[in-house]
Design a protein around this motif. Structure first.
Motif, PDB file in Angstrom:
ATOM      1  N   LEU A  88       0.856  -1.193   0.000  1.00 10.17           N
ATOM      2  CA  LEU A  88       0.000   0.000   0.000  1.00 10.17           C
ATOM      3  C   LEU A  88       0.884   1.233   0.000  1.00 10.17           C
ATOM      4  CD1 LEU A  88      -2.682   1.605   0.416  1.00 10.17           C
ATOM      5  CD2 LEU A  88      -2.324   1.286   2.882  1.00 10.17           C
ATOM      6  N   VAL A  89       0.641   2.151  -0.932  1.00 10.63           N
ATOM      7  CA  VAL A  89       1.345   3.429  -0.982  1.00 10.63           C
ATOM      8  C   VAL A  89       0.383   4.527  -0.554  1.00 10.63           C
ATOM      9  CG1 VAL A  89       2.576   5.108  -2.413  1.00 10.63           C
ATOM     10  CG2 VAL A  89       2.866   2.652  -2.830  1.00 10.63           C
ATOM     11  N   ALA A 106      -4.432  -2.161   6.603  1.00 10.95           N
ATOM     12  CA  ALA A 106      -3.225  -2.716   5.982  1.00 10.95           C
ATOM     13  C   ALA A 106      -2.621  -3.820   6.850  1.00 10.95           C
ATOM     14  CB  ALA A 106      -2.207  -1.602   5.738  1.00 10.95           C
ATOM     15  N   VAL A 107      -2.605  -3.592   8.164  1.00 10.38           N
ATOM     16  CA  VAL A 107      -2.094  -4.606   9.086  1.00 10.38           C
ATOM     17  C   VAL A 107      -2.935  -5.880   8.993  1.00 10.38           C
ATOM     18  CG1 VAL A 107      -1.792  -5.198  11.526  1.00 10.38           C
ATOM     19  CG2 VAL A 107      -1.042  -2.965  10.682  1.00 10.38           C
ATOM     20  N   SER A 115       4.875   5.345   2.725  1.00 13.57           N
ATOM     21  CA  SER A 115       4.249   6.661   2.813  1.00 13.57           C
ATOM     22  C   SER A 115       5.091   7.712   2.103  1.00 13.57           C
ATOM     23  CB  SER A 115       4.046   7.065   4.271  1.00 13.57           C
ATOM     24  OG  SER A 115       3.532   8.383   4.345  1.00 13.57           O
ATOM     25  N   ALA A 116       4.465   8.422   1.167  1.00 12.63           N
ATOM     26  CA  ALA A 116       5.183   9.455   0.406  1.00 12.63           C
ATOM     27  C   ALA A 116       5.528  10.661   1.255  1.00 12.63           C
ATOM     28  CB  ALA A 116       4.356   9.883  -0.799  1.00 12.63           C
ATOM     29  N   TYR A 117       4.888  10.805   2.415  1.00  9.45           N
ATOM     30  CA  TYR A 117       5.168  11.993   3.238  1.00  9.45           C
ATOM     31  C   TYR A 117       5.886  11.633   4.543  1.00  9.45           C
ATOM     32  CZ  TYR A 117       1.065  10.836   6.112  1.00  9.45           C
ATOM     33  OH  TYR A 117       0.165  10.215   6.945  1.00  9.45           O
ATOM     34  N   ASP A 118       6.547  10.482   4.585  1.00  8.35           N
ATOM     35  CA  ASP A 118       7.357  10.134   5.749  1.00  8.35           C
ATOM     36  C   ASP A 118       8.447  11.173   5.969  1.00  8.35           C
ATOM     37  OD1 ASP A 118       6.034   7.960   6.650  1.00  8.35           O
ATOM     38  OD2 ASP A 118       7.429   6.453   5.886  1.00  8.35           O
ATOM     39  N   LYS A 147      11.015   1.855   6.469  1.00 13.22           N
ATOM     40  CA  LYS A 147      10.049   0.974   7.119  1.00 13.22           C
ATOM     41  C   LYS A 147       9.384   0.063   6.103  1.00 13.22           C
ATOM     42  CE  LYS A 147       8.876   4.451  10.638  1.00 13.22           C
ATOM     43  NZ  LYS A 147       7.768   5.290  11.202  1.00 13.22           N
ATOM     44  N   ASP A 148       9.051  -1.142   6.514  1.00 15.40           N
ATOM     45  CA  ASP A 148       8.336  -2.134   5.706  1.00 15.40           C
ATOM     46  C   ASP A 148       9.092  -2.527   4.436  1.00 15.40           C
ATOM     47  OD1 ASP A 148       6.464  -1.882   7.662  1.00 15.40           O
ATOM     48  OD2 ASP A 148       4.779  -1.443   6.342  1.00 15.40           O
TER      49      ASP A 148
END
Length: 389
Positions: A88-89, A106-107, A115-118, A147-148
């Motif tokens: 998932l993005v 998602a979990v 995440s694009a905004y991490d 992450k992930d």
């Protein structure tokens, strides 16, 4: 089904046509955008085995009534596209508790999240420029995900044809999707990602017409922008873009909207951005018919209400003062300027809109002006159709 009289909908027909076309063309990837939410959308028939990744860009109030009446129910509907074991993005940014709803799903589906905004990512708009006669924004897109899924990409001085902070965030999201594909084994270089971003444009989204196209419309000397913004969030993003790119231009808006949109909220965002010289309200066929088209007269009521809430003076076509504005007078005559008020006009067709816009703008002489067609992708399509003859 009841609303469609027992028939499949306009959207379902086009979704089926798209799937058939993708199959006939044997495409490597098909980008499928949900039309309404996700969980119960016509596009959401793809199983985990047929899905590479799910993408959720934002969660806003569009289709609020149809999706349960709250941001929480909209988030749950959108989370319905998350599939078992598939990445998932997230585009974002999201309100924390809304993001939690999506991440919890998602979990439950054992889906890794990118995440694009991490905080490890940095996207910066550096400047505006002109590329092939059209505006573009020069940006840095730096992605570092730990992450992930571990992935990284550094792109400096990317020339985006799609303008605005929101389009930069979309570009970052698209970059993350490309990196997910690379992580899954597809050969996608940083150079290819850059090329894809710089070559991307969408008809009716941040689309600037050429000077030749503007001349065909009878809008010689004007910058013409087509943008299908139709929510208060997208209207705000549109105004932010206009403020950055054209801070001193005279602004004219041509607006047509579907009946299920927040007309007052949309008008409020447009009017509160910068001074708007003229708004021409009109009608465009929605989804192949007129049942969802908002009459121009009803749009006018919404804009009058929004201007009143903001304390903005207007002159509309139900007032005697409006008729005086359209009388033949010398270019630049102060009596033509409405004393700084926004001129509000209604027209039933595109041709009438162009005539009215020209009539009012002719009083401005050689001042820089931008004409924006917005409120629906359908009004943008009408303009493009008129250019095609």
């Amino acid at each position: 089904m009841k609303e469609e009289n027992g028939c499949i909908s306009h959207f379902e027909v086009f979704t089926t046509m798209a799937f058939l076309l993708f199959a006939d063309e044997n495409v490597d990837f098909a980008v499928i955008e949900a039309g309404l939410g996700g969980a119960r959308d016509a596009t959401n028939i793809i199983s985990s085995s047929g899905l590479v990744a799910s993408v959720i860009t934002t969660v806003g109030e569009e289709h609020l009534a149809a999706l349960g009446g709250s941001l929480e129910t909209i988030a749950m509907a959108k989370a319905g596209i998350i599939k078992q074991d598939r990445p998932l993005v997230l585009g974002g940014p999201f309100v924390p508790h809304i993001e939690r709803i999506i991440r919890d799903k998602a979990v439950a589906m054992n889906s890794p999240v990118v995440s694009a905004y991490d905080t490890g990512n940095k996207c910066t708009m550096k400047s505006f420029s002109i590329l092939n006669g059209r505006p573009c924004q020069i940006c840095d897109i730096l992605i570092q995900v730990v992450k992930d899924m571990k992935m990284s990409c550094k792109l400096h001085d990317v020339k985006l044809q799609m303008l605005g902070d929101h389009q930069l965030q979309n570009a970052a999201t698209a970059t993350c999707v490309a990196l997910v594909l690379r992580n899954l084994g597809w050969s996608i270089s940083d150079k290819s990602i850059r090329y894809g971003l710089e070559d991307t444009y969408l008809l009716g989204r941040s689309q600037f017409l050429t000077s030749e196209e503007a001349e065909v419309l009878g809008l010689t000397g004007s910058t013409v922008l087509l943008d299908g913004a139709h929510t208060k969030e997208s209207a705000k993003a549109l105004m932010n873009t206009i403020r950055m790119a054209f801070p001193k231009a005279q602004l004219v808006f041509v607006v047509a909207m579907a009946s299920d949109k927040d007309h007052v909220g949309f008008a409020r965002e447009i009017l509160s951005g910068v001074h708007v010289e003229t708004v021409v309200l009109t009608e465009a066929a929605i989804a192949g018919g007129v049942t969802r088209t908002t009459p121009a007269s009803l749009l006018r009521d919404s804009w009058i209400k929004a201007s009143g809430e903001l304390g903005i003076g207007i002159v509309h076509d139900g007032m005697a003062e409006y008729s005086e504005l359209l009388k033949e007078q010398p270019v630049g005559s102060e009596s033509n300027l409405g004393d700084g008020k926004t001129v509000l006009a209604t027209e039933s067709c595109l041709k009438g809109c162009l005539r009215t816009a020209n009539q009012i703008l002719s009083r401005r002489g050689d001042e820089k002006r931008v004409i924006v067609f917005t409120g629906s992708l359908h009004i943008a399509a009408s303009v493009l159709a008129s250019l095609a003859g």
